[in-house]
Write a protein that holds these residues in place. Structure first.
Motif, PDB file in Angstrom:
ATOM      1  N   ILE A  54       0.863  -1.182   0.000  1.00 20.20           N
ATOM      2  CA  ILE A  54       0.000   0.000   0.000  1.00 20.20           C
ATOM      3  C   ILE A  54       0.903   1.238   0.000  1.00 20.20           C
ATOM      4  CG2 ILE A  54      -1.780   1.270   1.257  1.00 20.20           C
ATOM      5  CD1 ILE A  54      -2.629  -1.391   2.527  1.00 20.20           C
ATOM      6  N   VAL A  55       0.653   2.138  -0.935  1.00 13.55           N
ATOM      7  CA  VAL A  55       1.505   3.319  -1.072  1.00 13.55           C
ATOM      8  C   VAL A  55       0.641   4.569  -1.109  1.00 13.55           C
ATOM      9  CG1 VAL A  55       3.317   4.449  -2.417  1.00 13.55           C
ATOM     10  CG2 VAL A  55       3.123   1.947  -2.434  1.00 13.55           C
ATOM     11  N   GLY A  56       1.017   5.546  -0.293  1.00  7.97           N
ATOM     12  CA  GLY A  56       0.400   6.864  -0.337  1.00  7.97           C
ATOM     13  C   GLY A  56       1.428   7.907  -0.721  1.00  7.97           C
ATOM     14  N   CYS A  57       1.046   9.165  -0.639  1.00  6.78           N
ATOM     15  CA  CYS A  57       1.970  10.239  -1.010  1.00  6.78           C
ATOM     16  C   CYS A  57       1.711  11.450  -0.116  1.00  6.78           C
ATOM     17  CB  CYS A  57       1.798  10.601  -2.480  1.00  6.78           C
ATOM     18  SG  CYS A  57       0.267  11.475  -2.878  1.00  6.78           S
ATOM     19  N   ARG A  58       2.485  12.469  -0.325  1.00  8.38           N
ATOM     20  CA  ARG A  58       2.289  13.740   0.377  1.00  8.38           C
ATOM     21  C   ARG A  58       1.098  14.454  -0.254  1.00  8.38           C
ATOM     22  NH1 ARG A  58       5.537  17.546  -0.245  1.00  8.38           N
ATOM     23  NH2 ARG A  58       6.024  18.228   1.872  1.00  8.38           N
ATOM     24  N   LEU A  59       0.187  14.933   0.580  1.00 10.60           N
ATOM     25  CA  LEU A  59      -0.984  15.648   0.090  1.00 10.60           C
ATOM     26  C   LEU A  59      -1.029  17.034   0.725  1.00 10.60           C
ATOM     27  CD1 LEU A  59      -3.691  12.824   0.244  1.00 10.60           C
ATOM     28  CD2 LEU A  59      -2.499  13.694  -1.785  1.00 10.60           C
ATOM     29  N   LEU A  60      -1.078  18.047  -0.119  1.00 11.41           N
ATOM     30  CA  LEU A  60      -1.229  19.420   0.343  1.00 11.41           C
ATOM     31  C   LEU A  60      -2.687  19.827   0.266  1.00 11.41           C
ATOM     32  CD1 LEU A  60       1.778  21.191  -1.442  1.00 11.41           C
ATOM     33  CD2 LEU A  60       1.774  19.879   0.689  1.00 11.41           C
ATOM     34  N   GLY A  61      -3.048  20.817   1.081  1.00  9.27           N
ATOM     35  CA  GLY A  61      -4.390  21.366   1.032  1.00  9.27           C
ATOM     36  C   GLY A  61      -4.514  22.420  -0.057  1.00  9.27           C
ATOM     37  N   PRO A  62      -5.628  23.084  -0.114  1.00 17.75           N
ATOM     38  CA  PRO A  62      -5.869  24.048  -1.194  1.00 17.75           C
ATOM     39  C   PRO A  62      -5.204  25.407  -0.990  1.00 17.75           C
ATOM     40  CG  PRO A  62      -7.779  23.932   0.252  1.00 17.75           C
ATOM     41  CD  PRO A  62      -6.813  22.894   0.747  1.00 17.75           C
ATOM     42  N   GLU A  63      -4.609  25.650   0.176  1.00 18.31           N
ATOM     43  CA  GLU A  63      -4.064  26.970   0.471  1.00 18.31           C
ATOM     44  C   GLU A  63      -2.933  27.327  -0.499  1.00 18.31           C
ATOM     45  OE1 GLU A  63      -5.742  25.155   4.157  1.00 18.31           O
ATOM     46  OE2 GLU A  63      -4.282  24.521   2.650  1.00 18.31           O
ATOM     47  N   ALA A  64      -2.893  28.559  -0.907  1.00 16.23           N
ATOM     48  CA  ALA A  64      -1.898  29.004  -1.889  1.00 16.23           C
ATOM     49  C   ALA A  64      -0.480  28.884  -1.346  1.00 16.23           C
ATOM     50  CB  ALA A  64      -2.193  30.443  -2.310  1.00 16.23           C
ATOM     51  N   GLU A  65      -0.289  29.102  -0.038  1.00 14.98           N
ATOM     52  CA  GLU A  65       1.070  29.072   0.506  1.00 14.98           C
ATOM     53  C   GLU A  65       1.555  27.653   0.750  1.00 14.98           C
ATOM     54  OE1 GLU A  65      -1.568  29.287   4.228  1.00 14.98           O
ATOM     55  OE2 GLU A  65      -1.585  29.972   2.136  1.00 14.98           O
ATOM     56  N   GLY A  66       0.668  26.660   0.648  1.00 18.19           N
ATOM     57  CA  GLY A  66       1.077  25.283   0.834  1.00 18.19           C
ATOM     58  C   GLY A  66       0.969  24.836   2.273  1.00 18.19           C
ATOM     59  N   HIS A 104      -0.540  17.789  13.313  1.00 18.06           N
ATOM     60  CA  HIS A 104      -0.898  19.165  12.999  1.00 18.06           C
ATOM     61  C   HIS A 104      -0.790  19.387  11.502  1.00 18.06           C
ATOM     62  CE1 HIS A 104      -1.057  20.778  17.136  1.00 18.06           C
ATOM     63  NE2 HIS A 104      -0.098  19.912  17.389  1.00 18.06           N
ATOM     64  N   VAL A 105      -1.579  20.315  10.996  1.00 13.47           N
ATOM     65  CA  VAL A 105      -1.391  20.784   9.631  1.00 13.47           C
ATOM     66  C   VAL A 105      -0.196  21.725   9.634  1.00 13.47           C
ATOM     67  CG1 VAL A 105      -2.395  22.109   7.736  1.00 13.47           C
ATOM     68  CG2 VAL A 105      -3.824  20.514   9.036  1.00 13.47           C
ATOM     69  N   GLU A 106       0.810  21.391   8.859  1.00 13.04           N
ATOM     70  CA  GLU A 106       2.054  22.146   8.862  1.00 13.04           C
ATOM     71  C   GLU A 106       2.214  22.909   7.555  1.00 13.04           C
ATOM     72  OE1 GLU A 106       4.602  18.953  11.591  1.00 13.04           O
ATOM     73  OE2 GLU A 106       5.075  19.222   9.472  1.00 13.04           O
ATOM     74  N   ARG A 107       2.938  24.014   7.618  1.00 13.58           N
ATOM     75  CA  ARG A 107       3.307  24.721   6.388  1.00 13.58           C
ATOM     76  C   ARG A 107       4.237  23.832   5.569  1.00 13.58           C
ATOM     77  NH1 ARG A 107       3.223  30.002   4.643  1.00 13.58           N
ATOM     78  NH2 ARG A 107       2.489  30.739   6.677  1.00 13.58           N
ATOM     79  N   GLU A 108       4.095  23.902   4.267  1.00  8.12           N
ATOM     80  CA  GLU A 108       4.930  23.097   3.378  1.00  8.12           C
ATOM     81  C   GLU A 108       6.379  23.576   3.428  1.00  8.12           C
ATOM     82  OE1 GLU A 108       5.810  20.726   1.864  1.00  8.12           O
ATOM     83  OE2 GLU A 108       5.749  20.785  -0.311  1.00  8.12           O
ATOM     84  N   VAL A 109       7.256  22.726   3.952  1.00  8.52           N
ATOM     85  CA  VAL A 109       8.690  23.014   3.989  1.00  8.52           C
ATOM     86  C   VAL A 109       9.460  21.804   3.450  1.00  8.52           C
ATOM     87  CG1 VAL A 109       8.628  24.745   5.815  1.00  8.52           C
ATOM     88  CG2 VAL A 109       8.787  22.323   6.436  1.00  8.52           C
ATOM     89  N   ALA A 110       8.837  21.079   2.507  1.00  9.04           N
ATOM     90  CA  ALA A 110       9.453  19.890   1.895  1.00  9.04           C
ATOM     91  C   ALA A 110       9.768  18.827   2.934  1.00  9.04           C
ATOM     92  CB  ALA A 110      10.698  20.268   1.108  1.00  9.04           C
ATOM     93  N   GLN A 111       8.938  18.719   3.976  1.00 14.27           N
ATOM     94  CA  GLN A 111       9.152  17.703   4.985  1.00 14.27           C
ATOM     95  C   GLN A 111       8.758  16.317   4.455  1.00 14.27           C
ATOM     96  OE1 GLN A 111       6.840  20.170   4.852  1.00 14.27           O
ATOM     97  NE2 GLN A 111       5.759  20.237   6.821  1.00 14.27           N
TER      98      GLN A 111
END
Length: 877
Positions: free
Chosen positions: A114-126, A149-156
């Motif tokens: 089973i494989v998933g991926c990184r999913l971002l929300g709709p926010e423009a800043e990521g 927590h929902v985190e800001r996208e920092v390529a984590q």
């Protein structure tokens, strides 16, 4: 040939579905079919789907059956051998090669299902909504990130990593995993079915992973928005069903209660340890609690740490870990009491030493810390526990703003005035650089008891702190998950401190590919000597009976100048070694060792036995008739392939097969396959003599497309074979195309291979043997978990008929159809001992690596998947 069915579940909300399909069809969908399951939509969805005829297959259900039954209907409608990908209709496919990278992740290990991926929300800043998560039995709040927590996208979380569960907004399911666990459990309507599926898969030894190299956008709950409470009711019902099945089981998986005594804010190193380890220990089966060693307003940036603080553990839990101020050890309560010791001085403080004597075990990060406590008279057993780096957040790909004017930026942090010596650093920086040089010092004052004193000390310097391109960040705070961005925004990190205690940012800076300057004293000394620039220091008094070291001013000035003047060379070297440094200093390894240390006390229950690791070969399904012959150059693969052809295995039309002067009877090697392998290695910057270590995703996808065209010509003629020595290096990339294949490994004594390569290609013995190891290990690793046969070329030469009979028996036992009995005369005419490509081997001693691998092959231990095969360094390209 195996394909992939992409199942999009739609229920009303046609604009969402249309947006999903448009972005999906614009991505790279090699060997994939899009199937839309219309779950009884009552809006314009049926008419809208009609416009996609020819590009999308549609399955219309008479009514809304819910997520689970709708997806199961899609799985049932997919071709029987296809892998399937479950997709929500509120996804946006922002990465064109998403499917290829998911395939890579799905077949990176035979146990993965089973494989998933990184999913971002709709926010423009990521904003990162999903990177794989967990569920705890306390509240059954399934989390989609490790921090909860929902985190800001920092390529984590950029790497491939195993997780407890993924969200089935996107889930790549390998067909062999579906065969083991079935589809989604219809005890659930929607919600919790994904976690249930992943937990059931784990019971079969099937891993769930997240492909960190894939990032898509997901508008959470887009298909059920404005539903008048419908989603809430579904969630509550599914949660109750999940609780009835899994809550007690999840509780029973805990090995015991462990209390962490520490801090979440100050001191910074202590808070870092709590954030790094509490969540990881809980994930490893220790039911963690948290108790602050001093009064604090908890810094709740981590869900598991917050849960640990809310839990009520027994008065004397199974184990306790104390990490904090000098009196922290005395607070530890548990049947097995462990401390984490950090001393700034050559000798630990009397208070810390007294507390350490009361412990059962003291853990320290390095030899400096062990000696500091031993000098203080501590006789408690001391064990070194290297404190690793969080690779999920600290890596060279962390996005960060660069200096707007292109200046070279040094970064330093100050939390304790006496220990961190920020005034000394500022003075040295000003002495090192003139006002016209493109360089800057960025000094962050960390919140804490000394913040005002640090600012006052800097203001007391001549002209204050702000002259000479020194910038001070005061009263600034960063969320913990963004800490690496500050490091990544700089060019070099300076840990020029008096204190020798563990500085977590030193190793994190190296993992981010930044230059490190550190005092040649204490816990940072070895890092600076081996990976950075060590600043000479002299020991000075730090109080009664204790000493630490002050960086030599002139040495610090020289090191600052050196870092700036050699910035191109030092920076390139830091970036090059960052990934390997982080792998060698991974905090996950530290967490494993910490669990072992806690288990030493005998107060924890043993871990629950793990199920046998899933292998596709264990499925009660016959092989499909696809055979891959793998073997190093000059190992006899052509002879064995020709032997298989005489058992009725199709190798291609004669006109398509290569014939060369070194093999006049033919290689049984398709010219198009040979060309595809050449192009694949070349696209990655290598060739067969210098195999590349890594390949761009585009090169992998192009190779799969090329080989897929070859396989399409073979598929009507099962059983068939393909062989090309370079496939040893590339076979894993073809696994997504293959349906229950069998691997035939052809091996030959390594010195014979080396001698043959010397005669034909002029390779040195050392180079040839290194290639033999690399090809051989790569081939056996690619076939791990799949049906495979081992053939020694010497046996083919000695008795081709006996070998043919064994091959017939073993391949038939795997279920390969269409084989015929071997003909003795035909086989003897085919196998010619003169084709050995070398004069008799002159025996000589093999190097230990080669000998160990050859012994594992001769004893057939190489086929025992419970045994780790010998490793090799490889041949760089």
């Amino acid at each position: 040939m195996r394909g992939t069915t992409l199942i999009v579940l739609a229920w009303n909300q046609w604009p969402l579905t249309r947006r999903c399909l448009d972005s999906l069809l614009a991505s790279d969908l090699d060997f994939a079919e899009v199937l839309v399951v219309d779950n009884g939509s009552e809006d314009e969805t049926p008419d809208g789907l009609a416009a996609y005829a020819g590009r999308v297959r549609t399955l219309r259900l008479p009514r809304n059956l819910g997520f689970v039954r709708g997806m199961n209907a899609g799985i049932a409608a997919a071709p029987a051998d296809d892998d399937v990908v479950l997709l929500n209709n509120d996804l946006v496919f922002t990465q064109p090669d998403w499917l290829g990278r998911l395939r890579d992740a799905a077949y990176a290990d035979p146990a993965t299902g089973i494989v998933g991926c990184r999913l971002l929300g709709p926010e423009a800043e990521g904003r990162v909504y999903h990177v794989g998560g967990y569920i705890e039995p306390d509240d059954l709040h399934g989390q989609q990130t490790e921090s909860a927590h929902v985190e800001r996208e920092v390529a984590q979380y950029p790497h491939l990593r195993r997780v407890q569960a993924i969200a089935f907004a996107l889930a790549y399911l390998r067909r062999d995993a579906i065969a083991r666990i079935g589809g989604l459990d219809e005890a659930f309507h929607s919600y919790f079915e994904d976690t249930d599926c992943c937990l059931r898969a784990a019971d079969f030894g099937i891993a769930s992973v997240v492909a960190g190299g894939v990032t898509l956008r997901h508008d959470q709950h887009g298909s059920t928005q404005d539903d008048g409470g419908f989603r809430s009711r579904l969630f509550a019902d599914s949660r109750a069903a999940f609780a009835a099945r899994w809550r007690e089981r999840l509780r029973a998986d805990y090995r015991g209660d462990v209390l962490w005594h520490g801090a979440t804010r100050f001191p910074g190193a202590t808070a870092e340890l709590a954030r790094l380890f509490v969540r990881r220990l809980d994930a490893r089966g220790l039911r963690m609690g948290f108790a602050p060693t001093a009064r604090e307003c908890a810094d709740a940036q981590d869900g598991r740490l917050d849960l640990a603080a809310r839990r009520r553990l027994p008065a004397v839990p199974a184990a306790a870990i104390a990490c904090g101020a000098e009196d922290a050890f005395a607070q530890a309560r548990g049947r097995w009491r462990v401390g984490v010791g950090l001393s700034d001085c050559e000798t630990a403080s009397p208070q810390a030493a007294r507390g350490a004597r009361s412990l059962d075990l003291l853990l320290v990060p390095d030899a400096f810390q062990r000696e500091a406590f031993e000098r203080a008279g501590v006789r408690t057993p001391i064990q070194i526990l290297p404190l690793g780096v969080d690779r999920d957040y600290c890596h060279p790909g962390v996005p960060a703003p660069r200096h707007p004017h292109g200046r070279f930026v040094f970064l330093a942090l100050a939390e304790d005035l006496a220990r961190d010596a920020p005034d000394l650093l500022v003075a040295a920086f000003r002495a090192a650089f003139g006002a016209d040089e493109p360089v800057e010092l960025l000094l962050q004052i960390l919140p804490g008891r000394d913040a005002l004193a640090i600012r006052a000390a800097l203001d007391a310097l001549p002209d204050g702190a702000a002259r000479g391109r020194v910038r001070v960040l005061d009263d600034w705070g960063f969320p913990w998950h963004q800490r690496a961005q500050l490091l990544a925004a700089a060019d070099a990190y300076v840990s020029a401190r008096r204190g020798g205690g563990w500085d977590p940012r030193a190793a994190e800076a190296l993992a981010c590919g930044r230059i490190l300057l550190a005092t040649d004293f204490g816990s940072q000394a070895s890092l600076a000597r081996e990976h950075g620039l060590a600043v000479a220091a002299k020991t000075i008094d730090a109080g009664p009976g204790r000493r630490w070291a002050e960086p030599d001013r002139d040495a610090l000035v020289a090191r600052l100048r050196e870092a700036f003047e050699r910035r191109e060379v030092l920076g390139a070297a830091a970036r090059t070694r960052a990934e390997s440094f982080a792998r060698d200093h991974d905090v996950e390894t530290s967490a494993d060792r910490l669990v072992e240390a806690l288990a030493r006390g005998g107060t924890l229950a043993p871990p629950r036995p793990t199920p046998r690791v899933h292998r596709p070969a264990d499925l009660a399904q016959p092989a499909s008739g696809q055979i891959l012959v793998l073997g190093m150059h000059r190992s006899g693969t052509s002879s064995v392939a020709g032997l298989l052809a005489r058992l009725g295995v199709y190798a291609g039309e004669d006109a398509d097969l290569l014939i060369g002067p070194d093999n006049p009877k033919g290689h049984y090697e398709l010219a198009r396959l040979h060309g595809a392998c050449l192009r694949r290695l070349e696209a990655a910057g290598g060739d067969w003599k210098h195999p590349p270590a890594h390949a761009p995703g585009a090169a992998v996808d192009a190779f799969r497309r090329d080989v897929a065209e070859v396989l399409r010509t073979l598929e009507p003629r099962r059983p068939w074979l393909i062989k090309e020595p370079r496939l040893c290096l590339l076979a894993r990339e073809l696994l997504p195309l293959l349906t229950r294949p069998v691997f035939v490994h052809v091996v030959r004594e390594p010195q014979a291979v080396a001698q043959s390569l010397a005669r034909r290609n002029g390779l040195s013995r050392e180079h040839a043997l290194a290639l033999w190891r690399q090809y051989t290990l790569a081939a056996f690793e690619a076939s791990r978990g799949w049906p495979r046969v081992l053939v020694d070329y010497a046996q083919a030469l000695a008795d081709p008929l006996a070998l043919a009979r064994r091959l017939h028996e073993e391949l038939s036992g795997f279920g390969v159809p269409g084989l015929r009995q071997p003909d003795a005369a035909e086989l003897r005419a085919w196998i010619d001992p003169a084709l050995a490509h070398a004069s008799p081997v002159q025996p000589s001693a093999l190097d230990p690596e080669t000998q160990a691998l050859w012994d594992a092959i001769r004893e057939r231990r190489i086929l025992d998947e419970a045994v780790e095969p010998p490793r090799h360094a490889g041949v760089g390209g």
